[in-house]
Design an enzyme around this catalytic site. Sequence first.
Site, mmCIF file in Angstrom:
data_model
loop_
_atom_site.group_PDB
_atom_site.id
_atom_site.type_symbol
_atom_site.label_atom_id
_atom_site.label_comp_id
_atom_site.label_asym_id
_atom_site.label_seq_id
_atom_site.Cartn_x
_atom_site.Cartn_y
_atom_site.Cartn_z
ATOM 1 N N LYS A 146 -10.504 -14.702 3.227
ATOM 2 C CA LYS A 146 -11.572 -16.049 4.199
ATOM 3 C C LYS A 146 -13.195 -14.539 3.865
ATOM 4 O O LYS A 146 -13.634 -15.191 3.134
ATOM 5 C CB LYS A 146 -12.116 -16.422 5.521
ATOM 6 C CG LYS A 146 -11.795 -15.086 6.695
ATOM 7 C CD LYS A 146 -10.733 -15.694 7.414
ATOM 8 C CE LYS A 146 -9.950 -14.530 7.996
ATOM 9 N NZ LYS A 146 -8.772 -14.639 8.024
ATOM 10 N N LYS A 169 -15.327 -18.511 7.086
ATOM 11 C CA LYS A 169 -14.642 -19.284 7.594
ATOM 12 C C LYS A 169 -15.845 -21.015 7.454
ATOM 13 O O LYS A 169 -15.725 -22.014 6.473
ATOM 14 C CB LYS A 169 -13.911 -19.919 8.683
ATOM 15 C CG LYS A 169 -13.163 -19.012 8.520
ATOM 16 C CD LYS A 169 -12.436 -18.777 10.108
ATOM 17 C CE LYS A 169 -10.720 -17.809 9.872
ATOM 18 N NZ LYS A 169 -10.248 -17.901 11.481
ATOM 19 N N ARG A 182 0.515 -1.217 -0.134
ATOM 20 C CA ARG A 182 -0.124 -0.072 -0.194
ATOM 21 C C ARG A 182 1.316 1.250 0.097
ATOM 22 O O ARG A 182 0.145 1.946 -0.560
ATOM 23 C CB ARG A 182 -0.791 -0.205 1.432
ATOM 24 C CG ARG A 182 -2.897 0.268 0.747
ATOM 25 C CD ARG A 182 -3.496 0.410 1.780
ATOM 26 N NE ARG A 182 -3.191 -1.218 3.170
ATOM 27 C CZ ARG A 182 -3.483 -0.910 3.965
ATOM 28 N NH1 ARG A 182 -4.603 -0.197 3.970
ATOM 29 N NH2 ARG A 182 -3.058 -1.885 5.273
ATOM 30 N N GLY A 221 -5.760 -21.267 9.208
ATOM 31 C CA GLY A 221 -4.408 -21.227 9.574
ATOM 32 C C GLY A 221 -3.320 -21.965 8.041
ATOM 33 O O GLY A 221 -3.875 -22.646 7.244
#
Lengths: 429, 429
Positions: free
Chosen positions: B106, B206, B47, B135
Amino acid sequence: MRTQPLKVALLGCGVVGSEVARIMTTHATDLAARIGAPIELAGVAVRRGGRERAGIDPALITTDAVELVKRDDVDVVVEVIGGIEPARGLILSAMEHGASVVSANKALLAEDGSTLHAAAAKHGVDLYYEAAVAGAIPLLRPLRESLAGDKVERVLGIVNGTTNFILDRMDSTGAGFAEALDEATALGYAEADPTADIEGFDAAAKAAILAGLAFHTRVTAADVYREGITEVSAADVASAKAMDCVVKLLAICERGADGQSVSARVHPAMIPRSHPLASVREAYNAVFVESEAAGQLMFYGPGAGGAPTASAVLGDLVAVCRNKLSGATGPGESAYAALTPQPVGIARTRYHLSLDVADRAGVLAQVAAVFAQHDVSIDTVRQQGRDGDATLVIVTHTATDAALAATVADLRGMDIVRDIAGIMRVEGE
Amino acid sequence: MRTQPLKVALLGCGVVGSEVARIMTTHATDLAARIGAPIELAGVAVRRGGRERAGIDPALITTDAVELVKRDDVDVVVEVIGGIEPARGLILSAMEHGASVVSANKALLAEDGSTLHAAAAKHGVDLYYEAAVAGAIPLLRPLRESLAGDKVERVLGIVNGTTNFILDRMDSTGAGFAEALDEATALGYAEADPTADIEGFDAAAKAAILAGLAFHTRVTAADVYREGITEVSAADVASAKAMDCVVKLLAICERGADGQSVSARVHPAMIPRSHPLASVREAYNAVFVESEAAGQLMFYGPGAGGAPTASAVLGDLVAVCRNKLSGATGPGESAYAALTPQPVGIARTRYHLSLDVADRAGVLAQVAAVFAQHDVSIDTVRQQGRDGDATLVIVTHTATDAALAATVADLRGMDIVRDIAGIMRVEGE
């Protein structure tokens, strides 16, 4: 979706094979949707014909597996007969004739996996064998694929359900080995000839396969140090209990400290009751994988049985069929690391020993001196006196097998040491 | 092995991205051997430029992600910036320009996974996202591939580390929610704005991804019933303790009894201390998968963190690169089953309630009658008297959310019921 079915030859129609055939039939619509084409049985090879097989068209049954695997219309061969021959010859012939292979054969993969992998590569077909280790637990695909970008340091687990059932019974009821084995046999957890399980051959084959995948190295069953559970006594289990431990048959695959070697071993060990593997009961399996980036992962589930093993076979079958349709093959053998399998003497573990010694002043000092002489450092000693004799329960810090063996040999030569029992590794700390 | 490297564009260089770059460099030889070709960074989009990034050639850093993903020489784009935009636009542009994508996003996958999957299919590229759920734990690949031949019935797990850390602290120290959240923030387990975690948005995303893969159906975050943990009080945790239970934030995805529907929900629940999920401590994750043939499987490991998430990203990266080399793609979206996502009112669970009632004869009978009226069957009642008042601790048998809500509404209208507290689902039995 393609309408022309992919054809599957099934070798073996026992507990696993019949379940594979059943699921192929009852779940045909789902399997077709997931693969992108229907699948159907081309034939089912059995040892003895003439018997009806529930749900299988009798016209598909054959006793000629040799002919079946050569058929031009067979896309995939599923091998669930087990053992080295004729399984190996049939798989090699199937590959030569262009079929991909799904196998549940741990003994064959552990003895001669590289021959099979080489044939698969040569003929441009797949070789998948998730069902060979830990039944339904997705373990080989995670090792081969999910952890392909990581560095595995250690695999530690319970990979044989029969021995876990026996040790669990010994722990929960106080039974001896023979009694617990009888119960396992009666309940169908142990086979009529339980040798492969209780002597650790089955677990050693699985350890070889796991070590090979984890460390990208060829490891065969002959490279695996192996001790079964037949020498585990009720007294050992009670000793473990006194230490708040439980005895488990563990398969342990480790990268050597030098980075260039790998060790794989199967033996009973005491682990703390607080360790997650300690709570793996009955015939369940569980495997820890420790890797550099991912940290500690655990996989748990039913390690055997017709339906769980069939689940793993079917998962492979779907993958292999998808590959066939896309004209690709999945990951082949990965043995580029070529680490050196090390003898167990190199592996470092902690040990538990129980010594019957003469109960007189200076005994502990003499015993401790022998440990020190071999560089085996003592973690804890518990001394229990008993009518002129005493018992020393000793737990060491990590030491090599070789150093411990030398220590024990010297201890046995001492007058004051009457007996040495309960020599067992301590893991999981 | 091919010598021409595959080129990887990295979008995002925070905790996960910098770890991905580090492993790509330090493990270059291993990765090349496993893939069959070397991989190298084509560029790293950040960024704000101008800052040095350890181990990354400054010439690779760019603030122009839009240009980076369009580059002809980019084979794979790794997206670890998170959020909906600009991530979605960048991923779609990358695919349009022929790059496969590995994502850890996600939120995006749960909101609009089907758009991404459709673009991947259209352009013949891969979309992998193992790191998006739990993870480092290999979970999506087992669901997508290992269990592709099985029928999943239920997925139940702890998929958010922050909330598990908070609830674990409340359980072990007796702290209230606010105090435990402060500790989580101080230790880096909770972000400065913890809303996504503590309100259950992260877990719901999730759950949507897991439900979609498990049931071969499109499920978005909006289909997931969601309750966070901000209302869980020290009293609730103490109530759970009194029942030998522990409070966990669970994600639960289930096939409906009709076989044509699916429900996904995220909410705190009491589970027995003997349940394997009860012993998942701190920020760890664990997921149970129940399927027809395989039975009950559990996957356990670190659910977040730079290195564990990078391990999952790298595993996908290896797979996607292998596919590139073989000219194939991995499994795409599988939504053929098209089950109907159901509102949570359909799901059946057990409930725990704590009622402050007037301590006089006949109260229990009146309360029980209200439950019966709504077909909510009572499993256990524990009654504790206290100065004219009494507390009724009630655990029901399984009932629908709708029935329980109607029961509670009626109870609130009764004179003898002074307060209703500790309404919580009970799972895992």
